[in-house]
Motif scaffolding. Structure first.
Motif, PDB file in Angstrom:
ATOM      1  N   GLY A 119       0.813  -1.214   0.000  1.00 14.65           N
ATOM      2  CA  GLY A 119       0.000   0.000   0.000  1.00 14.65           C
ATOM      3  C   GLY A 119       0.842   1.257   0.000  1.00 14.65           C
ATOM      4  N   GLU A 120       1.914   1.242   0.787  1.00 11.93           N
ATOM      5  CA  GLU A 120       2.785   2.415   0.843  1.00 11.93           C
ATOM      6  C   GLU A 120       3.428   2.699  -0.508  1.00 11.93           C
ATOM      7  OE1 GLU A 120       5.506   1.390   3.880  1.00 11.93           O
ATOM      8  OE2 GLU A 120       4.101   1.717   5.537  1.00 11.93           O
ATOM      9  N   ILE A 121       3.860   1.649  -1.203  1.00 13.44           N
ATOM     10  CA  ILE A 121       4.496   1.833  -2.511  1.00 13.44           C
ATOM     11  C   ILE A 121       3.499   2.427  -3.502  1.00 13.44           C
ATOM     12  CG2 ILE A 121       5.489   0.612  -4.487  1.00 13.44           C
ATOM     13  CD1 ILE A 121       6.666  -1.384  -2.456  1.00 13.44           C
ATOM     14  N   LEU A 122       2.295   1.876  -3.519  1.00 14.13           N
ATOM     15  CA  LEU A 122       1.267   2.389  -4.443  1.00 14.13           C
ATOM     16  C   LEU A 122       0.908   3.829  -4.109  1.00 14.13           C
ATOM     17  CD1 LEU A 122      -1.033  -0.774  -4.578  1.00 14.13           C
ATOM     18  CD2 LEU A 122       0.357   0.107  -6.446  1.00 14.13           C
ATOM     19  N   GLN A 123       0.885   4.136  -2.809  1.00 12.41           N
ATOM     20  CA  GLN A 123       0.560   5.506  -2.398  1.00 12.41           C
ATOM     21  C   GLN A 123       1.680   6.465  -2.777  1.00 12.41           C
ATOM     22  OE1 GLN A 123      -0.574   5.732   1.710  1.00 12.41           O
ATOM     23  NE2 GLN A 123      -0.829   7.946   1.693  1.00 12.41           N
ATOM     24  N   GLN A 124       2.921   6.031  -2.589  1.00  8.78           N
ATOM     25  CA  GLN A 124       4.057   6.882  -2.966  1.00  8.78           C
ATOM     26  C   GLN A 124       4.091   7.152  -4.459  1.00  8.78           C
ATOM     27  OE1 GLN A 124       7.461   4.786  -1.459  1.00  8.78           O
ATOM     28  NE2 GLN A 124       6.982   5.221   0.703  1.00  8.78           N
ATOM     29  N   ARG A 125       3.651   6.187  -5.244  1.00  8.82           N
ATOM     30  CA  ARG A 125       3.625   6.368  -6.696  1.00  8.82           C
ATOM     31  C   ARG A 125       2.444   7.208  -7.172  1.00  8.82           C
ATOM     32  NH1 ARG A 125       5.204   0.343  -9.129  1.00  8.82           N
ATOM     33  NH2 ARG A 125       7.277   0.207  -8.178  1.00  8.82           N
ATOM     34  N   GLY A 126       1.554   7.593  -6.252  1.00  7.28           N
ATOM     35  CA  GLY A 126       0.406   8.411  -6.620  1.00  7.28           C
ATOM     36  C   GLY A 126      -0.703   7.647  -7.314  1.00  7.28           C
ATOM     37  N   ILE A 127      -0.696   6.307  -7.158  1.00  6.02           N
ATOM     38  CA  ILE A 127      -1.709   5.486  -7.830  1.00  6.02           C
ATOM     39  C   ILE A 127      -2.988   5.417  -7.011  1.00  6.02           C
ATOM     40  CG2 ILE A 127      -2.217   3.152  -8.673  1.00  6.02           C
ATOM     41  CD1 ILE A 127       0.799   2.851  -9.234  1.00  6.02           C
ATOM     42  N   ILE A 128      -2.841   5.301  -5.681  1.00  3.29           N
ATOM     43  CA  ILE A 128      -4.004   5.242  -4.798  1.00  3.29           C
ATOM     44  C   ILE A 128      -3.790   6.188  -3.626  1.00  3.29           C
ATOM     45  CG2 ILE A 128      -4.617   2.863  -5.399  1.00  3.29           C
ATOM     46  CD1 ILE A 128      -3.240   1.966  -2.837  1.00  3.29           C
ATOM     47  N   THR A 129      -4.839   6.387  -2.853  1.00  8.21           N
ATOM     48  CA  THR A 129      -4.772   7.235  -1.666  1.00  8.21           C
ATOM     49  C   THR A 129      -4.870   6.366  -0.415  1.00  8.21           C
ATOM     50  OG1 THR A 129      -7.169   7.536  -1.565  1.00  8.21           O
ATOM     51  CG2 THR A 129      -5.904   9.082  -2.940  1.00  8.21           C
ATOM     52  N   ALA A 130      -4.527   6.971   0.718  1.00  8.23           N
ATOM     53  CA  ALA A 130      -4.622   6.250   1.998  1.00  8.23           C
ATOM     54  C   ALA A 130      -6.065   5.847   2.286  1.00  8.23           C
ATOM     55  CB  ALA A 130      -4.070   7.129   3.122  1.00  8.23           C
ATOM     56  N   GLU A 131      -7.015   6.711   1.889  1.00  9.47           N
ATOM     57  CA  GLU A 131      -8.431   6.397   2.109  1.00  9.47           C
ATOM     58  C   GLU A 131      -8.851   5.169   1.308  1.00  9.47           C
ATOM     59  OE1 GLU A 131      -7.232   9.360   1.382  1.00  9.47           O
ATOM     60  OE2 GLU A 131      -7.536  10.388   3.309  1.00  9.47           O
ATOM     61  N   GLN A 132      -8.343   5.068   0.093  1.00 11.29           N
ATOM     62  CA  GLN A 132      -8.684   3.910  -0.732  1.00 11.29           C
ATOM     63  C   GLN A 132      -8.103   2.618  -0.153  1.00 11.29           C
ATOM     64  OE1 GLN A 132      -7.162   5.449  -4.456  1.00 11.29           O
ATOM     65  NE2 GLN A 132      -9.227   5.865  -5.236  1.00 11.29           N
ATOM     66  N   ILE A 133      -6.896   2.708   0.443  1.00  7.46           N
ATOM     67  CA  ILE A 133      -6.299   1.535   1.080  1.00  7.46           C
ATOM     68  C   ILE A 133      -7.174   1.075   2.244  1.00  7.46           C
ATOM     69  CG2 ILE A 133      -4.323   0.678   2.402  1.00  7.46           C
ATOM     70  CD1 ILE A 133      -2.556   2.593   0.797  1.00  7.46           C
ATOM     71  N   GLN A 134      -7.585   2.027   3.093  1.00 16.75           N
ATOM     72  CA  GLN A 134      -8.420   1.671   4.239  1.00 16.75           C
ATOM     73  C   GLN A 134      -9.769   1.129   3.792  1.00 16.75           C
ATOM     74  OE1 GLN A 134      -7.368   1.497   7.349  1.00 16.75           O
ATOM     75  NE2 GLN A 134      -5.363   2.146   6.554  1.00 16.75           N
ATOM     76  N   GLU A 135     -10.324   1.704   2.738  1.00 12.86           N
ATOM     77  CA  GLU A 135     -11.611   1.226   2.207  1.00 12.86           C
ATOM     78  C   GLU A 135     -11.479  -0.215   1.726  1.00 12.86           C
ATOM     79  OE1 GLU A 135     -15.413   0.822   0.473  1.00 12.86           O
ATOM     80  OE2 GLU A 135     -14.624   2.179   2.025  1.00 12.86           O
ATOM     81  N   ALA A 136     -10.373  -0.529   1.043  1.00  9.45           N
ATOM     82  CA  ALA A 136     -10.165  -1.893   0.560  1.00  9.45           C
ATOM     83  C   ALA A 136      -9.981  -2.861   1.721  1.00  9.45           C
ATOM     84  CB  ALA A 136      -8.951  -1.936  -0.372  1.00  9.45           C
ATOM     85  N   LEU A 137      -9.169  -2.458   2.714  1.00  5.76           N
ATOM     86  CA  LEU A 137      -8.905  -3.344   3.846  1.00  5.76           C
ATOM     87  C   LEU A 137     -10.149  -3.603   4.685  1.00  5.76           C
ATOM     88  CD1 LEU A 137      -5.421  -1.969   5.022  1.00  5.76           C
ATOM     89  CD2 LEU A 137      -5.898  -4.162   3.934  1.00  5.76           C
ATOM     90  N   SER A 138     -11.090  -2.649   4.676  1.00 13.37           N
ATOM     91  CA  SER A 138     -12.316  -2.835   5.455  1.00 13.37           C
ATOM     92  C   SER A 138     -13.184  -3.948   4.889  1.00 13.37           C
ATOM     93  CB  SER A 138     -13.109  -1.521   5.502  1.00 13.37           C
ATOM     94  OG  SER A 138     -13.612  -1.186   4.211  1.00 13.37           O
ATOM     95  N   HIS A 139     -12.949  -4.315   3.622  1.00 14.78           N
ATOM     96  CA  HIS A 139     -13.725  -5.387   2.985  1.00 14.78           C
ATOM     97  C   HIS A 139     -12.907  -6.673   2.861  1.00 14.78           C
ATOM     98  CE1 HIS A 139     -17.102  -2.803   1.837  1.00 14.78           C
ATOM     99  NE2 HIS A 139     -16.196  -1.873   1.553  1.00 14.78           N
ATOM    100  N   GLN A 140     -11.837  -6.767   3.664  1.00 15.55           N
ATOM    101  CA  GLN A 140     -10.893  -7.867   3.482  1.00 15.55           C
ATOM    102  C   GLN A 140     -11.502  -9.237   3.769  1.00 15.55           C
ATOM    103  OE1 GLN A 140      -7.182  -7.596   5.724  1.00 15.55           O
ATOM    104  NE2 GLN A 140      -6.117  -8.068   3.833  1.00 15.55           N
ATOM    105  N   ASN A 141     -12.461  -9.287   4.647  1.00 14.59           N
ATOM    106  CA  ASN A 141     -13.046 -10.579   5.019  1.00 14.59           C
ATOM    107  C   ASN A 141     -14.430 -10.805   4.410  1.00 14.59           C
ATOM    108  OD1 ASN A 141     -10.930 -11.616   6.735  1.00 14.59           O
ATOM    109  ND2 ASN A 141     -11.475  -9.991   8.175  1.00 14.59           N
ATOM    110  N   ASP A 142     -14.820  -9.994   3.434  1.00 16.61           N
ATOM    111  CA  ASP A 142     -16.108 -10.188   2.769  1.00 16.61           C
ATOM    112  C   ASP A 142     -16.125 -11.542   2.083  1.00 16.61           C
ATOM    113  OD1 ASP A 142     -16.741  -7.733   3.635  1.00 16.61           O
ATOM    114  OD2 ASP A 142     -16.792  -6.754   1.661  1.00 16.61           O
ATOM    115  N   GLY A 143     -17.265 -12.214   2.161  1.00 16.01           N
ATOM    116  CA  GLY A 143     -17.411 -13.498   1.482  1.00 16.01           C
ATOM    117  C   GLY A 143     -16.882 -14.672   2.283  1.00 16.01           C
ATOM    118  N   GLY A 144     -16.439 -14.424   3.545  1.00 11.80           N
ATOM    119  CA  GLY A 144     -16.056 -15.539   4.398  1.00 11.80           C
ATOM    120  C   GLY A 144     -14.592 -15.940   4.322  1.00 11.80           C
TER     121      GLY A 144
END
Length: 571
Positions: free
Chosen positions: A12-37
């Motif tokens: 996540g840090e590498i992608l954020q440093q490259r300007g590809i994603i934001t910290a908010e997008q990382i947290q949003e993705a991680l919040s769904h990490q256990n979806d689907g069991g």
């Protein structure tokens, strides 16, 4: 799990440093990490949500684990080294051997953190392993391109595996066979060509391209409108393969300096398949394109062609007109002939005489009199149409209006009590008016004879096996919701084996049905501009190609990218 967490944060840090994603997008993705069991990887979640592309993840993973990143393709892979690992192992673990230098094997993997996989590769290959990181999509595509080619000299095994017992060639080969014919008649060459045709039919390909390059030979299939590489036979086989195809198509194998066209008839799975062969001399040898015409897969029913309810109702009303001309327009390969055949099937009954003039006849329709043109013999569309009108037809179908003579005869036939169906190459339905006038038909005759024009394009359908909902950019959602006037759920295919990792499987047509009313007929007679005619048609209820495509996006059939690719917004 501690190491896994560290890796996720580093990715996540590498992608954020490259300007590809934001910290908010990382947290949003991680919040769904256990979806689907089950727990999903961060990279998978970011791709699913559309925050970044697969190659962004692969590049960041490569940096995180200190290995090179590579965009692999058949061009940078040594085909002779692929079989150093078992095929089942390559497919199961998504591994691609690239090349070997002395005792060091370089392989592309999609998960560079899997040390157990690397140990297993070293054990099986007996080599030290150098890892590069690549996307699973690129690895799978390259494996698909090369793995069939590795058995090219033991083609019998391929034939046995695919079960070609139901492949039969209907051919007439002359008794006098030259040396080149003897080479082309050797069993491996015959079986290779049969294998290419058989597989193309079963993969629903529309064309086979056999393309020589500088000491290279590749075979590509066109599936759902897109080309993909199937195999790379040895270049030395080119002459024998081309000669074999020429023999099958009854072409002159001794002539290599001019283009040749022919046809082949085969039986696959107990059904007849027609093949159109085009051979063209090139710098590195003759290029061959084989068009596959499978009548069984052609849909001769208007209800199955993807029409909207309003368009289908209006089209059915217009095709039952007692006279006039109905045109189907679109570029080559947009399904115009399929639509015409479906219209003929709708009109076909024992009380009408339906006659067609085609180049060539693509599929037989019982009860319809079909004639193929022969330009060499002077049997052109225009001459055939003149003769056809003396055959007491009620309905006439002309494969294509290509010249002024054919256009004028067709319009005169439409004005003298015949229903005429044909195709034109125009970008839009109203554009057919300009095309007919350019061909020398008087504007008032166009207005008096034209019953309707159907423009169409083919878009790829989302693969039902890997379809998922996603959120597009806000600007795209705004445009779509404004056009279709409703809340829309967006879908896409993430790629799977069934769709060859493309996310698409099959195609469907989008339509624009233009039916001139009294106001438009007056505009045509007055030679009004096409923009004015189009604006009036849309105001009177015509749905453009773009709008019809967006309705199919709304229905989850195709993607917004496909609609934009074939039908830019003109409204």
């Amino acid at each position: 799990m501690k190491n896994a967490t560290a890796t996720k944060l580093q990715l996540g840090e590498i992608l954020q440093q490259r300007g590809i994603i934001t910290a908010e997008q990382i947290q949003e993705a991680l919040s769904h990490q256990n979806d689907g069991g089950h727990q999903k990887l961060l990279g998978e979640l970011l791709i699913e949500k559309g925050y970044c592309a697969e190659n962004d993840i692969a590049s960041a993973l490569a940096e995180a684990y200190g290995v090179p990143y590579a965009q692999v393709s058949p061009k940078i892979c040594d085909p002779n080294i692929i079989e150093i690992l078992p095929r089942e192992f390559l497919g199961e673990h998504c591994v691609l051997p690239l090349f070997r230098v002395y005792d060091t094997l370089t392989v592309a993997v999609s998960e560079p953190a899997n040390v157990f996989l690397i140990d297993e590769i070293e054990r099986i290959s007996g080599c030290a392993v150098q890892v590069v990181c690549a996307t699973a999509k690129d690895i799978s595509a390259t494996l698909q391109a090369y793995m069939p080619a590795s058995n090219i000299f033991v083609i019998d095994d391929i034939i046995d595996e695919t079960g070609l017992d139901d492949f039969t060639l209907i051919e007439n080969i002359s008794e006098d066979i030259s040396n080149l014919e003897e080479v082309a008649g050797q069993s491996p060459i015959i079986k290779l060509v049969n294998y290419l045709i058989y597989n193309a039919v079963h993969e629903n390909a529309s064309d086979i391209h056999i393309e020589p390059d500088n000491k290279k030979l590749r075979v590509r299939y066109r599936v759902d409108g897109r080309l993909y590489e199937k195999i790379r036979p040895p270049f030395q086989m080119l002459s024998a393969v081309v000669s074999r195809i020429k023999i099958m198509a009854e072409l002159d194998i001794a002539q290599r300096r001019i283009p040749q066209d022919g046809g082949i008839h085969v039986m696959v799975g107990g059904r007849p398949i027609d093949l159109r062969v085009s051979v063209m001399p090139g710098k590195f040898g003759e290029k061959v394109v084989i068009r596959i015409i499978d009548a069984k897969r052609m849909l001769f029913n208007l209800e199955t062609l993807g029409f909207s309810y309003d368009n289908l109702k209006l089209l059915k009303e217009k095709v039952h007109s007692p006279n006039g001309i109905i045109l189907v327009t679109g570029p080559t390969g947009s399904g115009k002939n399929t639509t015409l055949y479906a219209i003929l099937s709708e009109l076909n009954n024992d009380e009408v005489n339906i006659c067609t003039v085609e180049d060539p006849v693509e599929a037989h329709i019982p009860g319809v009199n079909q004639f193929g043109v022969n330009d060499i013999a002077g049997f052109t569309f225009a001459s055939a149409l003149r003769s056809l009108l003396r055959q007491d037809p009620d309905i006439v179908m002309i494969g294509e209006i290509r010249d002024a003579e054919t256009a004028n005869i067709a319009v005169q036939a439409a004005l003298t009590g015949h229903l005429v169906l044909s195709t034109l190459h125009t970008n839009s339905a109203p554009g057919a008016i300009t095309r007919l006038i350019d061909l020398g038909v008087a504007p008032y005759l166009v207005g008096a004879s034209l019953v309707g024009v159907l423009a169409q394009r083919l878009v790829r359908k989302i693969c039902s096996n890997c379809r998922e909902e996603y959120e597009p950019p806000a600007a795209v959602r705004k445009i779509v919701e404004k056009s279709v006037d409703t809340s829309v759920k967006f879908y896409r295919g993430i790629g799977c084996k069934k769709c060859r990792n493309t996310g698409y499987l099959g195609r469907i047509a989008i339509h624009e049905l233009f039916v001139p009313d009294g106001q438009i007929q007056e505009l045509i007679a007055d030679n009004a501009g096409i923009k004015k005619i189009r604006d009036v048609a849309i105001k009177n209820g015509m749905a453009s190609l773009h709008i019809d495509g967006l309705h199919k996006v709304k229905a989850g059939i195709t993607t917004i990218d496909e609609v934009i690719r074939v039908a830019a917004c003109e409204d």
